[in-house]
Structures are given as C-alpha cells and as structure tokens.
Design an enzyme around this catalytic site. Structure first.
Site, short mmCIF file in Angstrom:
data_model
loop_
_atom_site.label_atom_id
_atom_site.label_comp_id
_atom_site.label_asym_id
_atom_site.label_seq_id
_atom_site.Cartn_x
_atom_site.Cartn_y
_atom_site.Cartn_z
N PHE A 176 0.88 -0.91 0.07
CA PHE A 176 0.05 -0.14 -0.10
C PHE A 176 0.76 1.19 -0.06
O PHE A 176 1.96 1.07 0.34
CB PHE A 176 -1.05 -0.17 1.15
CG PHE A 176 -1.73 0.98 1.11
CD1 PHE A 176 -2.80 1.05 0.27
CD2 PHE A 176 -1.70 2.10 2.36
CE1 PHE A 176 -3.69 2.21 0.21
CE2 PHE A 176 -2.64 3.18 2.25
CZ PHE A 176 -3.56 3.49 1.34
N ASP A 177 0.28 2.23 -0.56
CA ASP A 177 1.28 3.66 -0.59
C ASP A 177 1.86 4.11 0.81
O ASP A 177 3.26 4.37 0.84
CB ASP A 177 0.48 4.60 -1.26
CG ASP A 177 -0.88 5.05 -0.48
OD1 ASP A 177 -1.06 4.53 0.50
OD2 ASP A 177 -1.50 6.25 -0.76
N ALA B 131 -5.49 -5.05 7.05
CA ALA B 131 -6.50 -4.15 6.80
C ALA B 131 -8.09 -4.62 6.59
O ALA B 131 -8.93 -4.07 6.97
CB ALA B 131 -6.22 -2.93 6.17
N LYS C 23 -10.76 -0.02 8.88
CA LYS C 23 -11.42 -0.66 7.79
C LYS C 23 -12.08 -1.95 8.47
O LYS C 23 -13.35 -1.89 8.93
CB LYS C 23 -10.38 -1.27 6.81
CG LYS C 23 -9.73 -0.26 6.10
CD LYS C 23 -8.73 0.41 6.22
CE LYS C 23 -8.12 1.56 5.15
NZ LYS C 23 -7.21 2.41 6.03
C1 LIG Z 1 -3.80 -2.18 2.81
C2 LIG Z 1 -3.67 -0.80 3.76
N1 LIG Z 1 -2.48 -0.79 4.60
C3 LIG Z 1 -2.37 0.37 5.25
C4 LIG Z 1 -3.15 1.41 5.25
C5 LIG Z 1 -2.94 2.64 6.01
O1 LIG Z 1 -3.82 3.03 7.03
P1 LIG Z 1 -4.26 4.07 7.76
O2 LIG Z 1 -4.79 5.07 6.51
O3 LIG Z 1 -5.03 3.78 8.83
O4 LIG Z 1 -2.94 4.80 8.08
C6 LIG Z 1 -4.31 1.28 4.42
C7 LIG Z 1 -5.07 2.55 4.23
O5 LIG Z 1 -6.26 2.69 3.43
C8 LIG Z 1 -4.66 0.02 3.57
O6 LIG Z 1 -5.59 -0.02 2.87
#
Ligand SMILES: Cc1ncc(COP(=O)(O)O)c(C=O)c1O
Length: 467
Positions: A134-135, A227, A268
């Site tokens: 994820f980004d 998530a 999520k």
């Molecule tokens: C797969 C995944 N990892 C990590 C995150 C990061 O989480 P947060 O937005 O609670 O910092 C997200 C958020 O969309 C996500 O979809």
C-alpha cells in the site's frame, strides 16, 4: 404467534443491508457550476475538497464506516485510565482471539503501525517483498532506507484477466528474491489481504501457506497487512475449495496462524473511526516497538487511542466477521461492478471486496499517461455528479527515473471505495447512472498536469492545471 412451519418458502434473491438506520446525516447536492469552481479552487485535487461539498464520498472506505449500536454502547464503557485501562484488555483479548499472536500493540492508525515496525526492524539496504505494498507502507519502508518490492502474480497486474485470487504473491519470485538476498537483507515479507493497491483482490489460503513455507525455508518472518482480513476470509470461503462450510472467523484464524505477525489499519475491517494495531510473536520486536510507541504514540495500553476507541474496535473486529454482513458487503460491492460493466465501463476484474476500480487509461483512452488519465477521470467524476473517488495510478505511483523520464505504474485506476454500512443501494444506483453518463461523454474529459508535486505521497496535496 407465527409458527415457522407455517411460513411460505422465501425465494427473494436480493441481498439486503443486514441492518436498519437509526441515525442519519444529511448530504447536500451542489450544482455543476459550483462543483466546477470548487474543484478548480482545490487545484484539481479531490483530496483538497471540503467533505461538505461532496455528495457521495467514495474517496476511501477508511474510518468512515457507521458504527453499530453495540459499538456506541461500548463507547460509554471506555476506560480512559492512562495505564492498565480495562478497555485495553478487552481490545487485546478481541485481537488475540482472531490474530492469535503473543503480543498486541494498539496504535492510532495503520501507518503508525507501519512506521513503528519499520523504525524498529527495517534498516538501510533492506528489501521488504510483498504482493503489492500500500502507498503508506511503501513510503514508510522507503523512509527507513529500504526497498519495497512488489511481487504480485502476473495475473494481478492485468486488469482484464479473471482470476479468483489476483492478490496472490508470486511464490517463485519470492523464493528467488530470498535466495538472492538472504535473511540478512529481508527483515520480513508482508502480504496485504486483500490487496488494496492491486484492486482489493484476495489472497488464497494455499498462497499464504506457500509463502509461509518459502519464508520458513529462508528463516524470514511472514507478516500480514490485515486491513481487510475479514473480506479476504469471505472470498476464501466463496472461492477456495474446502472452505465453503467454514465460518469467516475460522478462516481468518487459519490465515493468521500462517503468519508471525500482522499490521492493521483498524479503520477498515474493525469498523473503527480511528485505530490500528501491531500483533507479533517475537518478544524482541515487541520490546523494540513498545519503546518507540512510548516516544510518539503513548503508553502501551492505549497507543494513541482513547479508551472509548479501544472499546469500539474490540466490538467492531468481532462484528465484521458476521456472515450476513460479509455476504451483503461482497454482494453490494459486486452490484456496483456488475451494473457498471453492463454499461460498458472499463473496470478491473474480478470485483474487489471494498471497492470497484475503473480503468483510467481505458476510460480516457484519448489521454496520454502524461495527461494523467485516472486523475482526470476522478476530477471529472466530481464535477459531473458530485462523487469523490481516489486515483490509484499515475499520480500516486508515477516516478521519474535518473534521466528525468516518467515511469508509469502497470495500472492507472480510479477506486470507488465503498464505506462500510454507510450508503444504500439507491446511492449506488445514482453513482452507476452518473458514471454511465460520464462514460458516454468521456472524450470531453480534459487531461491535467502537475503544478506542484510533493516528493512523498504526492496525491494527498499535489495541485494540477488543465492541459
Ligand atoms: C492495505 C492498507 N494498509 C495500510 C493502510 C494505512 O492505514 P491508515 O490509513 O489507517 O494509516 C491502508 C489505508 O487505506 C490500507 O488500505
């Protein structure tokens, strides 16, 4: 009294929302002229819009899910004690009951978990393989001086191919990567379930077991970015032989039993407005992470959260595994995809769990990559019908190489993320009609170029102008 035997057979095919609405929040329509001015003032960046100017907000499914009556009741039970609050022990028990790891560390959200873990165990020169990071995960790994390496299967990079588990990691590529680098350079492997940046696609149990075997052979820990673990568990139930009769909770436990730890954004699949967690078996990691946690998040029994948040999350992470909810969740997301596909709108297939992804390059096939087709589509969607969506493509992941030439990601997608338990079917019908109409006039969508591009996570704050 109604006798069960006296009831007629019910043959209704519609899968309804398994809840009724107790509190409502008004949403407001704006005119097209208003929206054109608002998005221009926002530098053509939907993240910079005020939420009150958005009619249906599909920017993210994060933190926006409506909470249940049980969660609201739990909030009143929140123990706000600085140390040793009973809300923490409820939280720990709920997380451990599903994840099964030895140590449970609360954090304020997913990226806080990522940062703490990366600070603790990722060093310059390391490589962290995953399916698709994820980004924020990628950014935190890179911030620690390491490389985030995406090894999703080839099918996962092709938006058209139908495959039940497009989130799977390529096991041969993982093995080759670990052979090349060895345990000294790979602090852990991270598999994201479901694979958000790859289209919300699930990972199969067989693939997790395969990854576990590869990791064990190389003595590298396997972690899950959990998530959307419950949606992943439900896809396994629907699609993987041998799981149809198992409960989502049993499937989730089996998934986690293959891992040495997990990170989770609890905004999520824990129905939280805010919250995250790190769950690990290693005492050494737990100790290192806890020390860092105290520096930036708070005492280990609240980790940056209020006691009431811990209560809501402890209830939410159990509620999410309700089979009626998951059936509705996966079916209602697919409903949007099915109707858009019937209108000829180019989509990533098969449909993901939490979102439908429009194929930006195909939708705007009159625009070049430099004209940021996915981003331009997300801007046009807001202007056209007041729906806010999130580009996961050229703006988010485009990079310039050493010679200054752009490297574009394999997929330029626009994600319609569906907040949990928030919108009804008629909201989704409106979204479908709006996108269908926009698709018919897609050639009128104008390309964009950067005015300001921040070096890290550019999509959040960048500004643009029309080409
Ligand atoms: C797969 C995944 N990892 C990590 C995150 C990061 O989480 P947060 O937005 O609670 O910092 C997200 C958020 O969309 C996500 O979809």
């Amino acid at each position: 009294m109604l006798g069960a035997a006296a009831l007629p057979e019910i043959n209704v095919k519609t899968i309804i929302e398994p809840f009724r609405i107790k509190t409502v929040e008004p949403i407001r329509m704006t005119s097209r002229e208003e929206r054109a001015a608002l998005i221009r003032e926002a530098g053509y960046n939907p993240f910079r819009l005020k939420a009150e100017h958005v009619l249906i907000d599909l920017l993210t499914d994060s933190g926006t899910g409506a909470m249940s009556t049980r969660q609201w009741a739990g909030i009143m039970e929140g123990d706000e004690s600085y140390a040793g609050a009973k809300s923490f022990f409820r939280f720990e028990k709920a997380v451990r009951g599903i994840f099964g790891h030895r140590y449970v560390i609360p954090t304020h959200q997913g990226r806080a978990s990522e940062r703490l873990l990366c600070r603790a165990v990722v060093k310059p020169g390391h490589v962290v393989p995953g399916n698709t990071h994820f980004d924020t995960t990628r950014a935190n790994i890179e911030d620690a001086g390491a490389e985030a390496r995406d090894l999703v299967i080839a099918e996962g990079r092709d938006p058209e191919i139908e495959h039940p588990f497009k989130g799977n990691i390529d096991l041969d590529a993982l093995d080759a990567c670990l052979c090349e680098l060895g345990a000294a350079r790979v602090p852990f492997v991270l598999i994201t379930v479901t694979n958000n940046s790859g289209g919300g696609q699930p990972v199969s149990m067989a693939n997790l077991a395969g990854a576990r075997a590869v990791c064990e052979r190389h003595r590298v820990p396997l972690l899950l970015d959990a998530a959307r673990f419950a949606e992943n568990a439900y896809f396994i139930k629907l699609r993987e032989p041998g799981y149809a009769e198992k409960t989502p909770a049993a499937i989730a436990r089996e998934m986690f039993s293959l891992s040495d730890g997990a990170l989770m954004s609890m905004k999520k699949d824990a129905f939280g407005n805010i919250g995250g967690v790190i769950s690990v078996n290693s005492e050494e990691w737990w100790d290192q992470i806890r020390t860092l946690l105290i520096l930036t998040e708070g005492f280990p029994t609240y980790g940056g959260l209020a006691g009431r948040d811990l209560e809501a999350l402890a209830i939410g992470i159990e509620e999410i595994l309700d089979e009626d909810y998951l059936r509705y969740r996966i079916a209602s997301t697919a409903y949007v995809g099915k109707h858009l596909a019937a209108c000829g709108v180019p989509l990533l297939k098969p449909f993901g769990g939490h979102a439908i992804y429009l194929n930006g390059r195909k939708f705007c096939d009159h625009l070049t990559d430099e004209e940021l087709p996915g981003w331009a589509l997300s801007v046009a969607l807001y202007e056209h019908v007041g729906v806010r969506a999130c580009e996961i493509g050229n703006v988010m992941f485009g990079r310039r190489d050493a010679d200054g030439a752009w490297q574009w990601p394999a997929l330029d997608l626009v994600r319609l993320a569906i907040p949990r338990r928030t919108y009804t079917q008629s909201h989704m019908d409106y979204v479908i009609e709006g996108i269908d109409e926009l698709h018919r006039q897609r050639r009128s969508i104008r390309g964009l170029r950067f005015v300001h591009r921040p070096a890290v996570l550019p999509h959040f704050t960048a500004t643009f102008e029309m080409v």
